[in-house]
Design an enzyme around this catalytic site. Structure first.
Site, PDB file in Angstrom:
ATOM      1  N   ASP A 213       0.939  -1.163  -0.110  1.00 23.65           N
ATOM      2  CA  ASP A 213      -0.045  -0.110  -0.027  1.00 23.65           C
ATOM      3  C   ASP A 213       0.764   1.342  -0.076  1.00 23.65           C
ATOM      4  O   ASP A 213       0.204   2.556  -0.080  1.00 23.65           O
ATOM      5  CB  ASP A 213      -0.713  -0.161   1.137  1.00 23.65           C
ATOM      6  CG  ASP A 213      -2.008   1.153   1.214  1.00 23.65           C
ATOM      7  OD1 ASP A 213      -2.351   1.549   0.260  1.00 23.65           O
ATOM      8  OD2 ASP A 213      -2.249   1.828   2.500  1.00 23.65           O
ATOM      9  N   SER A 234      -7.556   5.738   0.376  1.00 23.57           N
ATOM     10  CA  SER A 234      -7.559   4.479  -0.471  1.00 23.57           C
ATOM     11  C   SER A 234      -9.274   3.867  -0.118  1.00 23.57           C
ATOM     12  O   SER A 234      -9.631   4.137   1.156  1.00 23.57           O
ATOM     13  CB  SER A 234      -6.745   3.207   0.148  1.00 23.57           C
ATOM     14  OG  SER A 234      -5.290   3.913  -0.075  1.00 23.57           O
ATOM     15  N   GLN A 284      -5.937  -1.293  -6.460  1.00 24.33           N
ATOM     16  CA  GLN A 284      -6.325  -0.369  -5.533  1.00 24.33           C
ATOM     17  C   GLN A 284      -7.213   0.486  -6.106  1.00 24.33           C
ATOM     18  O   GLN A 284      -6.771   1.208  -7.142  1.00 24.33           O
ATOM     19  CB  GLN A 284      -5.313   0.155  -4.726  1.00 24.33           C
ATOM     20  CG  GLN A 284      -6.064   0.965  -3.481  1.00 24.33           C
ATOM     21  CD  GLN A 284      -4.781   1.693  -2.583  1.00 24.33           C
ATOM     22  OE1 GLN A 284      -4.337   2.664  -2.717  1.00 24.33           O
ATOM     23  NE2 GLN A 284      -4.553   0.898  -1.669  1.00 24.33           N
TER      24      GLN A 284
END
Length: 299
Positions: A213, A234, A284
């Site tokens: 991430d 996110s 994502q």
């Protein structure tokens, strides 16, 4: 100093409160003062992995971030044993703060099964990590430039002061202070700081989930160097684990953003082992609220 990775000794070392209930603490908090998404994903996967047998390994996880994480309080992880099959086990994890979920995650674990069907993309050809500088070394180099503006110096020193438990070596280090339009693609070598060792593949997957991430959503902003980001977060994160790997050894993170629009951006990534084996894939979507400079066309 303890040479073991802080990701193992602290961040991913959850406290068991009850059956399938854990508490996680924080290490590094981004300057947004919201919890780092990778930390919550990594900890949720640790909680899920604690509830399955030694013979199965994570092959995928799908998470939604539903609320911002508060760095002032710990996170509780509640595991639901959704299914135990002969080949696959599924776990649902809820990350909770102030009595409300901040992340909902589903993880699936698979008993390793050999198969004659096997293929993968080819790893990009890039210089090995030994030939490249870390982000910290690059910043030190930029700070030695006498023409560097004071504001840029402050920003770079701020980055240096952050205690991120991840090491990064950009393949094409973008010029930190001369903003240039770039394709929404980036390549960097990445690994956990400190030693983890051969150890448990489940643990390496949890560390990789944390690492995956980091700096990921920013790929969508590369074509807009002059834009000011008012808000970014996110929305979801998905990951698929393909091969064994060590998260404390250099892996190439290949990131690209195939689409952005409607104040959202989509990013996709591949984590490659140094020997060219595809270790994991990620995807994502995030919210990106930006104001473009006057000389840039609107999306």
């Amino acid at each position: 100093p303890d040479l073991r990775s802080i990701l193992v000794t602290s961040v991913l070392n959850l406290e068991k409160l009850d059956a399938d209930l854990y508490r996680g603490k924080h290490h590094w908090v981004p300057r947004t003062q919201r919890l780092f998404g990778g930390q919550i994903i990594g900890q949720a996967l640790v909680a899920a992995a604690n509830s399955v047998s030694e013979t199965v390994f994570a092959h995928s996880l799908h998470c939604y971030f539903v609320r911002a994480g508060d760095p002032k309080v710990p996170v509780l992880y509640q595991v639901d044993r959704t299914r135990d099959g002969r080949s696959f086990c599924v776990r649902s994890v809820k990350a909770i703060q102030h009595g409300q979920p901040i992340l909902i995650c589903q993880a699936s674990f698979h008993l390793l099964q050999p198969s004659p069907m096997q293929h993968q993309f080819t790893m990009p050809t890039v210089p090995p990590p030994e030939e490249l500088l870390t982000v910290e070394e690059l910043i030190q180099k930029y700070l030695r430039d006498p023409n560097l503006a004071e504001k840029s110096k402050q920003g770079l020193n701020y980055i240096l002061a952050e205690e991120v438990p991840i090491e990064i070596k950009p393949v094409n280090p973008p010029d930190f202070y001369r903003r240039i339009v770039m394709e929404p693609k980036k390549l960097f070598w990445v690994r956990a700081r400190g030693h983890i060792g051969e150890g448990d593949m489940k643990l390496h997957c949890c560390v990789a989930a944390y690492v995956s991430d980091y700096s990921f959503l920013g790929t969508a902003l590369l074509p807009y160097p002059e834009s000011r980001v008012h808000f970014s977060a996110s929305l979801d994160h998905a990951m698929w684990f393909h091969s064994t790997f060590r998260a404390d050894e250099w892996m190439l993170y290949e990131c690209e953003s195939p689409w952005a629009g409607g104040s959202r951006g989509l990013v996709q990534g591949r984590l490659w082992r140094q020997d060219g084996v595809l270790a994991a894939s990620c995807a994502q979507e995030g919210v990106l609220r930006v104001k473009l400079a006057a000389n840039q066309s609107k999306l």
